[in-house]
Structure formats: C-alpha cells, structure tokens
Design a protein around this motif. Structure first.
Motif, PDB file in Angstrom:
ATOM      1  N   ALA A 439       0.833  -1.210   0.000  1.00  0.00           N
ATOM      2  CA  ALA A 439       0.000   0.000   0.000  1.00  0.00           C
ATOM      3  C   ALA A 439       0.866   1.258   0.000  1.00  0.00           C
ATOM      4  O   ALA A 439       0.527   2.263  -0.626  1.00  0.00           O
ATOM      5  N   ALA A 440       2.016   1.193   0.698  1.00  0.00           N
ATOM      6  CA  ALA A 440       2.916   2.348   0.748  1.00  0.00           C
ATOM      7  C   ALA A 440       3.451   2.707  -0.630  1.00  0.00           C
ATOM      8  O   ALA A 440       3.836   3.867  -0.886  1.00  0.00           O
ATOM      9  N   GLN A 441       3.456   1.731  -1.536  1.00  0.00           N
ATOM     10  CA  GLN A 441       3.949   1.972  -2.898  1.00  0.00           C
ATOM     11  C   GLN A 441       2.790   2.155  -3.894  1.00  0.00           C
ATOM     12  O   GLN A 441       2.995   2.131  -5.104  1.00  0.00           O
ATOM     13  N   GLY A 442       1.572   2.325  -3.347  1.00  0.00           N
ATOM     14  CA  GLY A 442       0.417   2.573  -4.214  1.00  0.00           C
ATOM     15  C   GLY A 442      -0.093   1.340  -4.933  1.00  0.00           C
ATOM     16  O   GLY A 442      -0.776   1.454  -5.956  1.00  0.00           O
ATOM     17  N   ILE A 443       0.243   0.164  -4.409  1.00  0.00           N
ATOM     18  CA  ILE A 443      -0.212  -1.083  -5.033  1.00  0.00           C
ATOM     19  C   ILE A 443      -1.445  -1.596  -4.281  1.00  0.00           C
ATOM     20  O   ILE A 443      -1.394  -1.791  -3.067  1.00  0.00           O
ATOM     21  N   GLN A 444      -2.524  -1.789  -5.009  1.00  0.00           N
ATOM     22  CA  GLN A 444      -3.768  -2.240  -4.397  1.00  0.00           C
ATOM     23  C   GLN A 444      -3.779  -3.761  -4.253  1.00  0.00           C
ATOM     24  O   GLN A 444      -3.324  -4.484  -5.141  1.00  0.00           O
ATOM     25  N   ILE A 445      -4.342  -4.207  -3.142  1.00  0.00           N
ATOM     26  CA  ILE A 445      -4.371  -5.635  -2.827  1.00  0.00           C
ATOM     27  C   ILE A 445      -5.809  -6.136  -2.853  1.00  0.00           C
ATOM     28  O   ILE A 445      -6.712  -5.520  -2.291  1.00  0.00           O
ATOM     29  N   VAL A 446      -5.995  -7.264  -3.504  1.00  0.00           N
ATOM     30  CA  VAL A 446      -7.309  -7.897  -3.592  1.00  0.00           C
ATOM     31  C   VAL A 446      -7.517  -8.779  -2.365  1.00  0.00           C
ATOM     32  O   VAL A 446      -6.590  -9.451  -1.901  1.00  0.00           O
ATOM     33  N   SER A 447      -8.739  -8.777  -1.840  1.00  0.00           N
ATOM     34  CA  SER A 447      -9.060  -9.581  -0.663  1.00  0.00           C
ATOM     35  C   SER A 447      -9.788 -10.861  -1.075  1.00  0.00           C
ATOM     36  O   SER A 447     -10.881 -10.820  -1.623  1.00  0.00           O
ATOM     37  N   PHE A 448      -9.156 -11.995  -0.821  1.00  0.00           N
ATOM     38  CA  PHE A 448      -9.774 -13.308  -1.037  1.00  0.00           C
ATOM     39  C   PHE A 448     -10.233 -13.833   0.316  1.00  0.00           C
ATOM     40  O   PHE A 448      -9.411 -14.005   1.223  1.00  0.00           O
ATOM     41  N   ASP A 449     -11.521 -14.119   0.445  1.00  0.00           N
ATOM     42  CA  ASP A 449     -12.021 -14.545   1.750  1.00  0.00           C
ATOM     43  C   ASP A 449     -12.585 -15.962   1.757  1.00  0.00           C
ATOM     44  O   ASP A 449     -13.209 -16.376   2.725  1.00  0.00           O
ATOM     45  N   SER A 450     -12.372 -16.698   0.683  1.00  0.00           N
ATOM     46  CA  SER A 450     -12.814 -18.094   0.682  1.00  0.00           C
ATOM     47  C   SER A 450     -11.806 -18.938  -0.092  1.00  0.00           C
ATOM     48  O   SER A 450     -11.055 -18.426  -0.926  1.00  0.00           O
ATOM     49  N   MET A 451     -11.807 -20.240   0.190  1.00  0.00           N
ATOM     50  CA  MET A 451     -10.878 -21.133  -0.490  1.00  0.00           C
ATOM     51  C   MET A 451     -11.176 -21.204  -1.991  1.00  0.00           C
ATOM     52  O   MET A 451     -10.283 -21.442  -2.802  1.00  0.00           O
ATOM     53  N   LEU A 452     -12.448 -20.979  -2.358  1.00  0.00           N
ATOM     54  CA  LEU A 452     -12.809 -21.017  -3.768  1.00  0.00           C
ATOM     55  C   LEU A 452     -12.136 -19.884  -4.536  1.00  0.00           C
ATOM     56  O   LEU A 452     -11.830 -20.013  -5.728  1.00  0.00           O
ATOM     57  N   ASP A 453     -11.870 -18.755  -3.852  1.00  0.00           N
ATOM     58  CA  ASP A 453     -11.227 -17.619  -4.513  1.00  0.00           C
ATOM     59  C   ASP A 453      -9.887 -18.011  -5.111  1.00  0.00           C
ATOM     60  O   ASP A 453      -9.551 -17.631  -6.231  1.00  0.00           O
ATOM     61  N   THR A 454      -9.098 -18.770  -4.332  1.00  0.00           N
ATOM     62  CA  THR A 454      -7.775 -19.143  -4.829  1.00  0.00           C
ATOM     63  C   THR A 454      -7.883 -20.140  -5.979  1.00  0.00           C
ATOM     64  O   THR A 454      -7.074 -20.117  -6.902  1.00  0.00           O
ATOM     65  N   GLN A 455      -8.890 -21.019  -5.928  1.00  0.00           N
ATOM     66  CA  GLN A 455      -9.104 -21.929  -7.049  1.00  0.00           C
ATOM     67  C   GLN A 455      -9.538 -21.160  -8.294  1.00  0.00           C
ATOM     68  O   GLN A 455      -9.115 -21.468  -9.407  1.00  0.00           O
ATOM     69  N   PHE A 456     -10.380 -20.166  -8.072  1.00  0.00           N
ATOM     70  CA  PHE A 456     -10.822 -19.343  -9.192  1.00  0.00           C
ATOM     71  C   PHE A 456      -9.644 -18.575  -9.793  1.00  0.00           C
ATOM     72  O   PHE A 456      -9.568 -18.380 -11.012  1.00  0.00           O
TER      73      PHE A 456
END
Length: 617
Positions: A439-456
């Motif tokens: 975030a300090a370098q202006g890079i946005q992070i996506v929030s994955f909140d389920s195991m299916l997110d990583t499979q997707f």
C-alpha cells in the motif's frame, strides 16, 4: 393357420382390471387429483373463451369461475365450472373412454397441433379425470353443454360401472362430485384442501373459490384463492421492485429480501416464462440449495426440478412456466429432453446478461450484492467456460480498502508497477505487514475470503494469457525495492539458517524501500497452492497420511534496515547476542506469514521475555 394370413386387433382392458391400478398407481401423490380436476375445469372455461374469440359463439360478460366445495356431512368434494360443458355424446367419448383427451380434439379442431399450449389449453392425456377415483368410492358428473343440448348426469363406482341419465341442470358447465371413501377421510379436512389448492392451483388462469361450509353466504364477498395473472405472465416493464419482492415472499415464505431477480420472457422457439431470484444467504451455515417451481400454463407441476437449472446455479429460487413440457413430467424425461437443455442454456445466458447489465448500468447496486453472489459466480465460471466468456468483464475483485474493480480495470491500473500481476491476501490481519508495504507503494491488494477464490484465481490464469495471481507473501514486487543493489552476506545467511534450524533455507538480501521492515518470509505461490490443494483433499475425506511436499520458503533480509546492520555488526562483537536477535527476527518474519504452533508460541514468548530483560538492564 396359413403362413400368409395375418390377424389384427386391439388390446382390450377390462375396467375391473384397470380401475384398481388407477386407484393405487395413477399418480405417486394422491393430492394431485385436485390439480387434475381443477385443470379440467380451467380447460372448460378456456375453451369457451377461445370459441368466443373465434366468433364461434357470441361474446358475453359472464364472470367465469371455478368453485371447490367441501361438504363434510355428505362426505363430498365438488369441483364446478361454468365453462364449455359436455353433451351426452361428448361425455361418452371423453369420460367413458380412458385416455381419450378432449383437449387434444379441441386443439386439433380449433388451434392446430402447435398452438394449444400457447393458448393455455392444459390437458393432454385424458387420464387426469380418473385420478378422482384415487380418493373416491363414487364419482358423479352433472354437465350441460354451451350448445344448449340437454343436461346429463353420469355416475360411476370405483369398480368402473357407470350410469348415464338425463338431468335438469339449468346452468352451463360441469360439476364433478367426489364421494370420498372412508380410507381417504383426510380429504374431508378443510385445511388439507386449502393447502392443496394453494400448492397446485395458486396461479391458475380462472378464478377459484373455496367453500367449506363455515362461512355464511351473506357474509363479506369471497375472494378467489388464486392469482389469475401471476407476475411472470406480465412484461418486466410492467412490474415494480416491490411487486417482485412481494411475489418472492408469497411463493417462498422467505422474508429476507432477495438480492435481485431475473425476469425471463422467452418466445419462439423456446416459449417459456419465469422469474428467478438470487436469494440472500444469511450465513455460511445456511443451506445453499435454492428452489425452482415448475409450472405448466400456470398449473403447478413440481416443487424443485433441478434438471432445468444448471447445477452450479441451484441456489436460485424462482418459478418457470414451460408449456412445452408435459403436465406429468418425469425426471428421466427432463434429463434427456432437448427442450429442457435449451431452456437451461437460455437461463445461463439470462443470468450472464443480468450481471453484465448491473455492472454497466447500476455499478453501485452491483457492488453491494457482489460479496453475496461472488462464490456462485466464480463457481459457475469454473464449471462452464461459456458462462466465463460471457461474464468475465463483469467479474469484480474486492480490494482491502473495501472498493471493487473488475479484473481488467485492476490490471489496467497496475500496468506501470506490476503488469499482469494481481496481488491478493487471504488474511488481511495476519498479512497486514505485507499489505502495508504494498500500500505504501500505491499497489492495491485484492481480498480473497474463501478457499474457492484461490481456485478461481488458478482458473482465471488459465484463461488470461500472461496474467498471474500472487499472494502478497509469495513474491517480492520490484516496486518494493530500492534501485540500489543489496550487498550479499554469507555470514548473515549462515546465521539465519542456523536460527531457523533449516540448513537449506533460501536467504536473499534486498534493499527495500521500507527500512522499518528488517525481514519478511515468502512462500512461493506454487508451493502454497499445492499446500491448499492437500488441505482440501483432507477436508473432503482423503487419506490422512499425505505425501510430503517441500515448502519453497525464502527469507528476504532487508539490507536497508538499521536492525539488520546492527545484527551484522553484532556478529563480530557478541555472536551469542547476534544469534538471539537473529532468532527473534526470524520468528517475527514467520509470524507475519503464518500462525505459530503451540510450541513455537511458547519459545517466542520466552525469547521475548529474555530480550526485554536484557534491554531493561
């Protein structure tokens, strides 16, 4: 017999043989008899209306209706209509001959074979009337044809013996009287009949009135028990959001508002209508199985026909009215019918179109429901590549700051700093240090909140050439590094390998822009995904003794950190102290990457107390 001689004939069935079969096996659910009789009454009214529209008879302002009357004392249940009625000849033809349907004859004469369903004619097989014998000892019919022919009274016992005689019925239409058998006394219960009418007849196109004898005639005007123009029969443009919500509550008794609905009005060649809702799931423990009710020209057919909806959209709730399907449809028929397959494909297309439209036309509302539908949409994409192709531009990524971006918008914004790479977190609290660095370098992070997110994510990578999804603790973006090169130190490498108790630990030296972070631990994306896969395998009942896979771990030592400089200098003056600080630093790096085991927590606390004691001296 001469070889060239042939004998032909028809199979005859005696009533004493067929009636016991009808009584016991005609339908799997006895309650359906009421649906069949009311459907016949609806057909009688529909036919009369159609004749009037064709100019075959003079149009009237008659209020067409169906009356269902329960008489507990007489032990009868009566279904009466003021429709087309029957002559004696028609009664003999259609009632005295099993499986000869009057609806089929009517369609062929006035509609043509393909137009009957379109105009609301329900009947097909002619067996429906005989379902009355499933609950009756005797069935009577009083009928008078619209043609003015003399009225007729027909009586038939459960053994199949009937009598026909003239009757003095003055009003046009048909009255079917069921004398309920002693074994089926449950059908003399008013609540039971009301429940059946509500289930099977709630949306039939002719007004239905129920009288159980408890209300006086002079009391307030009775209201029909059904809605003759259900919402799915209307144009979407004529329906309000409140009407959609009211309909949902009425049909599914679910007082949580649905997220949104999809109104389907498919014409040629599919010819079906319906409304499908994305329900609001209250918690992870709530059943994800939806409910789709199947209708045939507003007549209830089945409560939850899964074959019409793709399995990855089974959480949907709704109604589908499919007049191209037979009224008495079977699951095996649905599984092999090409029309059903086309209906299913059309539903998938309409769902995709709805997501695209919401993303394009009402992005704010779309973002509000995205967290609720995300899992379903991702799963649908993984199961159906055509669905992915349709909705990929409407797939949202939720960022750690609570905002949303489509995958394409995220990649476009990332071009300058991390092209074709999506950085994500699976635990914002545990991975807070990594997130803060990005975030300090202006890079946005996506929030994955389920195991299916990583499979997707893995699925999306396979469909988007060159795009990578990388967890924040799996890679060190060039955007986090200073331009200056970092000096390598074999002494420090040896020290960290010693305190980590891993002689094979990969140790790299980088000069990071954030000098306050002395060291971070990275686990490669491939290694972590393999670990996740093994975890899912165990959760699904796989063997406990899993093969051991090496974890690709890298310790990044920040040469721009003052603490690292001090530990490096400390090695020469006080090697034991340097080892204690290096051990503590390594464990801090581990803690920012994963949770400690019980033993690790104990050791970490002991080291913390020692260092605090040493600093306090």
């Amino acid at each position: 017999m001469n070889e060239k001689e042939k004998t032909t004939g028809g199979i005859s069935v005696n009533t004493e043989n067929i009636f016991p079969v009808i009584k016991k096996w005609l339908y799997s659910e006895k309650d359906i008899f009421l649906r069949e009789l009311v459907s016949n009454a609806t057909d009688a009214v529909t036919k009369l209306r159609r004749l009037a529209s064709l100019g075959e008879i003079s149009a009237t302002d008659t209020a067409y209706r169906i009356d269902v009357t329960l008489d507990k004392d007489a032990k009868t249940l009566t279904v009466e209509d003021n429709g087309i009625g029957m002559t004696e000849e028609e009664l003999k033809k259609y009632i005295c001959s099993i499986a000869l349907s009057g609806a089929v004859d009517f369609i062929q004469k006035y509609e043509g074979e393909t137009d009957g369903a379109k105009n609301g004619i329900i009947g097909h097989f002619g067996l429906g009337f005989y379902s009355a014998f499933m609950v009756s000892d005797t069935v009577e019919i009083y009928t008078r044809s619209y043609t003015g022919a003399p009225a007729v009274h027909w009586t038939c016992s459960a053994e199949g013996e009937y009598e026909i005689e003239a009757d003095d019925k003055e009003s046009q239409g048909t009255e079917v009287v069921l004398h309920i058998s002693e074994d089926e006394a449950a059908y003399l219960n008013s609540a039971k009949i009301q429940e059946m009418l509500q289930k099977y007849c709630a949306f039939m196109p002719v007004e239905i009135y129920f009288d159980d004898g408890t209300e006086k005639k002079e009391d307030a005007k009775k209201q029909p028990i059904n809605d003759t123009t259900p919402l799915w029969q209307k144009s979407p443009a004529d329906c309000t959001e409140e009407e959609y919500k009211d309909f949902y509550r009425k049909v599914f008794a679910d007082f949580k508002e649905p997220l949104f609905q999809i109104h389907i009005n498919a014409d040629y060649p599919l010819n079906f209508k319906g409304i499908l809702y994305f329900p609001r799931i209250a918690s992870n423990y709530e059943s994800l199985e939806g409910q789709v009710k199947l209708y045939y020209n507003q007549v209830f057919v089945a409560d939850n026909i899964k074959e019409v909806i793709p399995e990855y959209l089974l959480m949907l709730k709704g109604v589908l009215d499919c007049p191209e399907l037979p009224l008495n449809v079977s699951r095996s028929y649905l599984q092999t019918n090409s029309y059903v397959a086309k209906v299913s494909a059309h539903i998938v297309k309409k769902v995709a179109d709805k997501l695209l439209a919401m993303n394009r036309e009402d992005r704010e509302a779309y973002e509000k429901v995205w967290d609720d539908i995300k899992t379903f949409v991702e799963y649908a994409c993984m199961r159906d590549e055509k669905f992915w192709s349709r909705v990929k531009d409407a797939l949202l990524l939720k960022l750690t700051d609570g905002t949303h971006k489509t995958i394409q918008d995220y990649l476009e914004a990332a071009k300058e700093k991390h092209e074709n790479t999506v950085y994500y977190t699976t635990d914002p609290s545990l991975q807070a240090q990594y997130i803060a660095m990005y975030a300090a370098q202006g890079i946005q992070i996506v929030s994955f909140d389920s195991m299916l997110d990583t499979q997707f994510a893995a699925f999306a990578e396979s469909k988007m050439s060159g795009v990578r999804f990388v967890r924040v603790d799996a890679d060190l973006s060039s955007a986090l590094k200073n331009d200056t090169s970092a000096a390598d130190s074999e002494d420090l490498r040896a020290l960290f390998r010693k305190v980590s108790e891993n002689s094979e630990l990969t140790v790299k030296f980088e000069a990071l822009k954030d000098g306050e972070v002395p060291a971070i631990l990275n686990v490669s994306e491939a290694s972590r995904r393999m670990e996740d896969m093994m975890r899912m395998y165990r959760m699904s009942g796989g063997e406990e003794a899993m093969p051991s896979f090496p974890v690709d771990t890298t310790l990044i030592v920040n040469t721009a950190s003052p603490l690292v400089e001090k530990i490096s200098a400390m090695q020469k003056s006080d090697s034991e102290k340097a080892e204690r600080f290096a051990s503590y630093l390594y464990r801090l790096a581990v803690l920012s990457q994963r949770r400690f085991s019980a033993e690790e927590t104990q050791e970490f606390l002991k080291d913390s107390y020692r260092i605090l004691t040493e600093l306090a001296q």
